[in-house]
Design an enzyme around this catalytic site. Structure first.
Site, short mmCIF file in Angstrom:
data_model
loop_
_atom_site.label_atom_id
_atom_site.label_comp_id
_atom_site.label_asym_id
_atom_site.label_seq_id
_atom_site.Cartn_x
_atom_site.Cartn_y
_atom_site.Cartn_z
N SER A 55 -3.40 -7.74 8.53
CA SER A 55 -2.41 -6.72 7.93
C SER A 55 -1.16 -7.05 7.36
CB SER A 55 -2.81 -5.43 8.84
OG SER A 55 -2.23 -4.26 7.97
N ASP A 109 -9.03 -2.96 6.13
CA ASP A 109 -8.12 -3.70 7.29
C ASP A 109 -8.73 -4.45 8.09
OD1 ASP A 109 -6.11 -3.79 9.48
OD2 ASP A 109 -4.64 -3.03 7.80
#
Length: 354
Positions: A59, A211
């Protein structure tokens, strides 16, 4: 038939200057809180006594890793520091521009202002407005534009001396995907940072990704076979422990998020501790297995007064505050533990998961 190693790549010796120690760097995600990591890395590069062999990021950690690698390939530590500063300044600038992330977030929250409907109509409106396919149908993501502008991925992929591992979660099968070597692209970085309630699913080679924090925040296991460095320095953004019990809806959701995004890390802590213990007891062959010494720079103290919602605070002043805190935390860690690198781990792994 022996299956090929999915992480196989060219092995190149990391250039270690006199007085330097070789480590692997693991960078957690955490939205805007990733500016703390910027500060940590800035101080480590300024100090200059650590040489990075591998960098695993998820991320915001993946973005920091990609930008760091680009700057380092261009001009060494000074180039990496400059590139990271450009990135975080750019994030703040982009978030305050028209049609930016800030506007998308405002649209996302806007459904609370919708007037009363019949129950079924209300459900339809909420479902649509809380989906990125509803409030962001054109899939606008200024962060991708910034990454593409700042990172020459072809140049980064050609670098043998710094290995990147970018984690994302495969939506179809729920497994972790670690992009490395020739797979590291702007799409891979954006997949790693694709929060499904903010951005549309990133599709790479026909596979959908969200993610990476769901399954690896960040992934540590690629270091075990693809690097020679036995020390891992983790920059941890999400707190493992909180003493207070959340009671409000917002606080409950924030704590659920923290627990979710730390779960995979705790599993890897357990695995590392198990292998280290088996080696100490002579129950594993040291020719096939190796110790991994884990160290950590924790953002917990610096971020204890900020709620998880500040992960969406993109003001330059907030980034500056976190950057300063990160540099101070890194300096404190270096003063206390540089001599331990290559000698002993400084994180009691068992205490983390027991």
């Amino acid at each position: 038939m022996k299956m090929p190693n999915p992480f196989a790549r060219r092995q190149a010796a990391v250039v270690v200057a006199p007085g330097q120690k070789r480590i692997n760097l693991a960078l957690q995600g955490g939205g805007a809180h990733g500016a703390f990591t910027w500060g940590v890395v800035d101080e480590l590069l300024t100090d200059g006594r650590l040489a990075f062999e591998g960098i695993s990021g998820t991320s915001a950690g993946a973005m920091n890793a990609a930008v760091l690698a680009d700057g380092f390939v261009r001009a060494g530590a000074p180039g990496a520091r400059e590139r990271l500063a450009e990135f975080w300044t750019g994030v703040s600038r982009a978030s305050n521009s028209i049609g930016s992330t800030q506007d998308m977030l405002q649209s996302w929250m806007g459904f609370w202002k919708v007037p009363a409907f019949k129950p079924t109509q209300w459900l339809d409106v909420v479902s649509n407005m809380t989906s990125p396919y509803g409030f962001n149908p054109h899939n606008i993501n200024p962060l991708r534009e910034l990454i593409v502008d700042l990172v020459d991925f072809e140049m980064v992929r050609a670098c043998d001396s710094l290995k990147l591992f970018i984690s994302a979660t495969n939506v179809r099968n729920g497994k972790i995907k670690v992009f490395t070597d020739g797979e590291v692209t702007a799409d891979a970085v954006m997949a790693s940072a694709c929060l499904p309630y903010l951005f549309q699913t990133v599709v790479i080679d026909g596979e959908p990704y969200w993610d990476g924090g769901f399954m690896g925040n960040p992934a540590l296991y690629p270091f075990f076979t693809e690097t020679k460095a036995e020390d891992i320095l983790l920059v941890q953004i999400n707190p493992i422990e909180r003493n207070e019990i959340p009671t409000g809806t917002k606080e409950i959701l924030e704590r659920m998020s923290e627990i979710t995004f730390n779960a995979s890390l705790l599993r890897e802590f357990r695995a590392i501790d198990f292998v280290n213990r088996m080696l100490d007891e002579g129950r594993l062959d040291p020719a096939r297995y190796r110790r991994n010494r884990v160290h950590r720079i924790d953002a917990g103290k610096a971020l204890e007064h900020f709620s998880a919602s500040t992960k969406f605070d993109t003001s330059l002043s907030f980034f500056g505050e976190l950057h300063k805190a990160g540099r101070e935390a890194a300096r404190t860690w270096l003063d206390a533990h540089f001599d331990d690198v290559g000698v002993r781990e400084t994180v009691d792994l068992r205490a983390q998961f027991q």
